[in-house]
Scaffold this motif. Sequence first.
Motif, PDB file in Angstrom:
ATOM      1  N   THR A 212      19.708  -2.580  15.660  1.00  0.00           N
ATOM      2  CA  THR A 212      18.426  -1.859  15.654  1.00  0.00           C
ATOM      3  C   THR A 212      17.611  -2.161  14.405  1.00  0.00           C
ATOM      4  OG1 THR A 212      19.510   0.052  14.634  1.00  0.00           O
ATOM      5  CG2 THR A 212      19.381  -0.007  17.047  1.00  0.00           C
ATOM      6  N   GLU A 213      18.277  -2.612  13.345  1.00  0.00           N
ATOM      7  CA  GLU A 213      17.554  -2.952  12.121  1.00  0.00           C
ATOM      8  C   GLU A 213      17.377  -4.455  11.961  1.00  0.00           C
ATOM      9  OE1 GLU A 213      18.048  -2.414   7.273  1.00  0.00           O
ATOM     10  OE2 GLU A 213      19.511  -1.549   8.675  1.00  0.00           O
ATOM     11  N   GLU A 214      18.386  -5.257  12.380  1.00  0.00           N
ATOM     12  CA  GLU A 214      18.340  -6.693  12.160  1.00  0.00           C
ATOM     13  C   GLU A 214      17.402  -7.401  13.130  1.00  0.00           C
ATOM     14  OE1 GLU A 214      19.628  -8.272   9.704  1.00  0.00           O
ATOM     15  OE2 GLU A 214      20.632  -6.505   8.864  1.00  0.00           O
ATOM     16  N   ILE A 215      17.387  -6.948  14.395  1.00  0.00           N
ATOM     17  CA  ILE A 215      16.551  -7.640  15.388  1.00  0.00           C
ATOM     18  C   ILE A 215      15.063  -7.521  15.046  1.00  0.00           C
ATOM     19  CG2 ILE A 215      15.819  -7.596  17.799  1.00  0.00           C
ATOM     20  CD1 ILE A 215      18.680  -7.064  18.585  1.00  0.00           C
ATOM     21  N   PRO A 216      14.538  -6.298  14.755  1.00  0.00           N
ATOM     22  CA  PRO A 216      13.108  -6.251  14.346  1.00  0.00           C
ATOM     23  C   PRO A 216      12.817  -7.062  13.092  1.00  0.00           C
ATOM     24  CG  PRO A 216      13.893  -4.072  14.955  1.00  0.00           C
ATOM     25  CD  PRO A 216      15.090  -4.944  14.889  1.00  0.00           C
ATOM     26  N   LYS A 217      13.780  -7.089  12.144  1.00  0.00           N
ATOM     27  CA  LYS A 217      13.570  -7.873  10.939  1.00  0.00           C
ATOM     28  C   LYS A 217      13.490  -9.369  11.266  1.00  0.00           C
ATOM     29  CE  LYS A 217      15.993  -6.566   7.481  1.00  0.00           C
ATOM     30  NZ  LYS A 217      17.152  -6.359   6.574  1.00  0.00           N
ATOM     31  N   ALA A 218      14.402  -9.839  12.145  1.00  0.00           N
ATOM     32  CA  ALA A 218      14.368 -11.250  12.537  1.00  0.00           C
ATOM     33  C   ALA A 218      13.085 -11.582  13.292  1.00  0.00           C
ATOM     34  CB  ALA A 218      15.586 -11.579  13.398  1.00  0.00           C
ATOM     35  N   VAL A 219      12.622 -10.646  14.137  1.00  0.00           N
ATOM     36  CA  VAL A 219      11.374 -10.876  14.883  1.00  0.00           C
ATOM     37  C   VAL A 219      10.194 -10.994  13.929  1.00  0.00           C
ATOM     38  CG1 VAL A 219       9.759  -9.821  16.501  1.00  0.00           C
ATOM     39  CG2 VAL A 219      12.201  -9.824  17.008  1.00  0.00           C
TER      40      VAL A 219
ATOM     41  N   ILE B  42      10.288 -11.999  10.815  1.00  0.00           N
ATOM     42  CA  ILE B  42      10.385 -13.267  10.081  1.00  0.00           C
ATOM     43  C   ILE B  42       9.924 -14.424  10.955  1.00  0.00           C
ATOM     44  CG2 ILE B  42      11.999 -14.877   9.011  1.00  0.00           C
ATOM     45  CD1 ILE B  42      13.640 -12.446   8.122  1.00  0.00           C
ATOM     46  N   ILE B  43      10.403 -14.459  12.219  1.00  0.00           N
ATOM     47  CA  ILE B  43      10.020 -15.547  13.125  1.00  0.00           C
ATOM     48  C   ILE B  43       8.522 -15.515  13.410  1.00  0.00           C
ATOM     49  CG2 ILE B  43      10.341 -16.450  15.453  1.00  0.00           C
ATOM     50  CD1 ILE B  43      13.226 -15.481  15.308  1.00  0.00           C
ATOM     51  N   THR B  44       7.975 -14.305  13.576  1.00  0.00           N
ATOM     52  CA  THR B  44       6.534 -14.191  13.834  1.00  0.00           C
ATOM     53  C   THR B  44       5.726 -14.709  12.647  1.00  0.00           C
ATOM     54  OG1 THR B  44       6.968 -12.249  15.199  1.00  0.00           O
ATOM     55  CG2 THR B  44       4.708 -12.595  14.457  1.00  0.00           C
ATOM     56  N   LYS B  45       6.164 -14.395  11.429  1.00  0.00           N
ATOM     57  CA  LYS B  45       5.460 -14.902  10.253  1.00  0.00           C
ATOM     58  C   LYS B  45       5.491 -16.422  10.198  1.00  0.00           C
ATOM     59  CE  LYS B  45       6.173 -10.865   7.276  1.00  0.00           C
ATOM     60  NZ  LYS B  45       6.832 -10.347   6.037  1.00  0.00           N
ATOM     61  N   VAL B  46       6.647 -17.004  10.561  1.00  0.00           N
ATOM     62  CA  VAL B  46       6.754 -18.465  10.544  1.00  0.00           C
ATOM     63  C   VAL B  46       5.798 -19.087  11.551  1.00  0.00           C
ATOM     64  CG1 VAL B  46       8.294 -20.399  11.005  1.00  0.00           C
ATOM     65  CG2 VAL B  46       9.118 -18.452   9.683  1.00  0.00           C
ATOM     66  N   TYR B  47       5.768 -18.551  12.781  1.00  0.00           N
ATOM     67  CA  TYR B  47       4.889 -19.113  13.811  1.00  0.00           C
ATOM     68  C   TYR B  47       3.418 -18.924  13.442  1.00  0.00           C
ATOM     69  CZ  TYR B  47       8.451 -20.292  17.251  1.00  0.00           C
ATOM     70  OH  TYR B  47       9.493 -20.891  17.917  1.00  0.00           O
TER      71      TYR B  47
END
Length: 309
Positions: free
Chosen positions: A121-128, A130-135
């Motif tokens: 519940t904490e890691e998935i939004p954080k990964a999303v 990060i990936i969104t910032k990269v894209y």
Amino acid sequence: MSIDPLRAHDPDAGYYRITTERRFNYIQRDLDHTIRVVWQALPVTCPMCAADTGLTLALERGAQLVVEVLCPAGHEWPEHLIDPHHFTAWADMRWGRPDFEMFWLLEAGFGEEPPPPIDYTEEIPKAVRIITKVYVREAKKRVRRQVRRRVRKVKKKALNVAYAPVAALIRTAWAMQAGIPQTAPTPTEKKGRQAPGPKIPSYAKYRAAYGIPAPAKGPACLVCEDKGRIIAPGLDITCTECDGPAAALAAAERRAARARAGGAPGGEKVQVGRPLADRGTGLGGKEAAPGGTVIGKPLPDAAASSGEA
């Protein structure tokens, strides 16, 4: 004996040195259980600062009888609660040389504590995020790259237009100095394009002007050569690549009609494929007159039919 900071972990040489990130537990027997053996896992802590994470444990087999421990604050002490045999067996299992008879140590809780479970519940939004910032960053780079490319093209074109008179003046000066005559191009001419020349007639125009007959066309069916049947020594079958005898007869009729039309005065041509009586308005929308004229030209003798071919 102090821990050598420059000596690395080398189990083959009998030197074990492990730095832990989480708490390191040793085991001792629970005296409250007398019927069955129960082990208790207790953390190793620094006696001076009570630090229990980031500890460095070292043991040289054959030279040390006690495991030496070093805390992050620089406090070093011999830990008598850690069994050296347990420590070496756990280190061997950690570095890919497991002893199956010592797996009970892991069940009892000896060694470094396992990492905590992943909190999705904490890691998935954080990964999303990060990936969104990269894209988003890559998309912005792509847009900026396209904008810079177009701006460079516009600037280059503007500079070319602005410096065109200067370039023309420099070319004129160089040409006058070298003695090259200046030839002003016509307004219709463009750079890299030749002036339009006379149109060359086609070969059919020359052939019609000189009265050269048209080249004879080959057979439509290359298997039977428009005969309708394939005939060879010991072989006589109907051709399957064309319509057979019907196609051969139609081809013969067309050749006969062309021969008759070519022999007629004036070299007029007659439409072939159906009788004259059925042609009606088939040639340019004009009726075939009873006297045998089509489009204002006399037709061949109407008495000659396709059967005579």
